[in-house]
Design a protein around this motif. Structure first.
Motif, mmCIF file in Angstrom:
data_model
loop_
_atom_site.group_PDB
_atom_site.id
_atom_site.type_symbol
_atom_site.label_atom_id
_atom_site.label_comp_id
_atom_site.label_asym_id
_atom_site.label_seq_id
_atom_site.Cartn_x
_atom_site.Cartn_y
_atom_site.Cartn_z
ATOM 1 N N UNK A 70 -62.086 67.582 45.546
ATOM 2 C CA UNK A 70 -60.936 66.845 45.014
ATOM 3 C C UNK A 70 -59.881 66.690 46.104
ATOM 4 N N UNK A 71 -59.291 65.487 46.215
ATOM 5 C CA UNK A 71 -58.240 65.290 47.217
ATOM 6 C C UNK A 71 -56.884 65.847 46.797
ATOM 7 N N UNK A 72 -56.754 66.246 45.529
ATOM 8 C CA UNK A 72 -55.406 66.614 45.046
ATOM 9 C C UNK A 72 -55.395 67.753 44.033
ATOM 10 N N UNK A 73 -56.377 68.651 44.134
ATOM 11 C CA UNK A 73 -56.330 69.859 43.309
ATOM 12 C C UNK A 73 -57.154 69.784 42.040
ATOM 13 N N UNK A 74 -57.349 70.944 41.437
ATOM 14 C CA UNK A 74 -58.167 71.000 40.222
ATOM 15 C C UNK A 74 -57.768 72.189 39.371
ATOM 16 N N UNK A 75 -58.519 72.377 38.286
ATOM 17 C CA UNK A 75 -58.235 73.495 37.385
ATOM 18 C C UNK A 75 -59.461 73.787 36.533
ATOM 19 N N UNK A 76 -59.493 74.984 35.981
ATOM 20 C CA UNK A 76 -60.564 75.378 35.064
ATOM 21 C C UNK A 76 -59.954 76.250 33.977
ATOM 22 N N UNK A 77 -60.565 76.210 32.795
ATOM 23 C CA UNK A 77 -60.100 77.067 31.710
ATOM 24 C C UNK A 77 -61.283 77.444 30.835
ATOM 25 N N UNK A 78 -61.457 78.717 30.601
ATOM 26 C CA UNK A 78 -62.582 79.246 29.837
ATOM 27 C C UNK A 78 -62.084 79.794 28.500
ATOM 28 N N UNK B 38 -58.301 63.058 41.012
ATOM 29 C CA UNK B 38 -58.710 61.994 41.931
ATOM 30 C C UNK B 38 -60.193 61.749 42.068
ATOM 31 N N UNK B 39 -61.013 62.359 41.207
ATOM 32 C CA UNK B 39 -62.464 62.131 41.328
ATOM 33 C C UNK B 39 -62.925 61.087 40.321
ATOM 34 N N UNK B 40 -63.945 60.346 40.711
ATOM 35 C CA UNK B 40 -64.557 59.358 39.829
ATOM 36 C C UNK B 40 -65.634 60.039 38.985
ATOM 37 N N UNK B 41 -66.098 59.347 37.968
ATOM 38 C CA UNK B 41 -67.043 59.948 37.018
ATOM 39 C C UNK B 41 -68.311 60.472 37.691
ATOM 40 N N UNK B 42 -68.868 59.690 38.597
ATOM 41 C CA UNK B 42 -70.125 60.075 39.244
ATOM 42 C C UNK B 42 -70.015 61.308 40.110
#
Length: 219
Positions: free
Chosen positions: A58-66, A46-50
């Motif tokens: 984030x209004x609806x969650x996120x993730x990361x992967x290394x 839900x995030x815009x580029x800027x």
């Protein structure tokens, strides 16, 4: 394993397509790794580029992967963007891949909010320029019409066309060329099943490893 991208460090940042296991944070990430790249992926739904230029919630969650590690799902206050300048400083990528199109297409709005989209895109592309890093921008795929996001093929096409004009210095990757409208199954119009994300991830990986894109990447 092919060595097309050997020696490349790739940073992928994106919206909801990068913030759920089995989405592009799995399929695209795996594809680029299989081609020899070292990959770091970060998604914020839900995030815009800027929003990637600063720490944004984030209004609806996120993730990361290394690298070849697991997808780490982020929820609540942990689901934030990491500022772009900080990501570049930490991971020193040769290539940044931005997956952001659907979130800014405002499918429910009567018109494409071009001024706002331009502001969002140029905030991030200014960061790309200032860091002198190569960049690829992945536009929206067709999806299916309707669903909870009110997606339409016409708006997806309009958004893709507009992005292609404004994302420089990033090379634009047109996802609309990768499938026919409605070809990849979607429960909500915007997000795909595993087969769809596998097809999309592979197609993006092939576009990134094409001579046209590779020759623009600073090693």
């Amino acid at each position: 394993m092919s060595a097309l991208l050997a020696g490349l460090t790739v940073l992928i940042i994106g919206d909801s397509h990068m913030s759920t296991p089995d989405y592009l944070i799995t399929t695209l990430h795996d594809d680029l790794m299989s081609k020899g790249a070292v990959v770091y992926s970060f998604g914020a739904c839900g995030v815009a580029a800027g929003d990637w230029m600063v720490k944004s919630q984030s209004p609806c969650g996120g993730a990361a992967r290394i690298k070849d590690g697991p997808v780490e799902v982020k929820t609540g206050q942990d689901a934030v963007t990491r500022p772009f300048n900080e990501l570049v400083k930490t991971y020193k990528p040769n290539l940044v891949v931005v997956v952001n199109g659907d979130t800014m297409a405002s499918y429910a709005a009567p018109e494409l909010p071009k001024t706002w989209i331009w502001q969002q895109v140029t905030r991030l592309t200014k960061g790309v320029k200032n860091n002198a890093v190569s960049c690829v921008w992945v536009g929206p795929a067709w999806g299916t019409e309707g669903g909870k996001f009110n997606k339409t093929f016409a708006r997806a096409k309009e958004m893709s066309g507009y992005l292609s004009e404004i994302v420089a210095p990033c090379t634009y990757v047109d996802s609309l060329n990768m499938s026919k409208p409605g070809e990849w199954a979607s429960a909500d119009g915007q997000h795909f099943d595993l087969a769809g994300y596998k097809a999309w991830g592979t197609a993006i990986g092939n576009a990134i490893s094409s001579p046209a894109v590779l020759q623009n990447i600073k090693k």
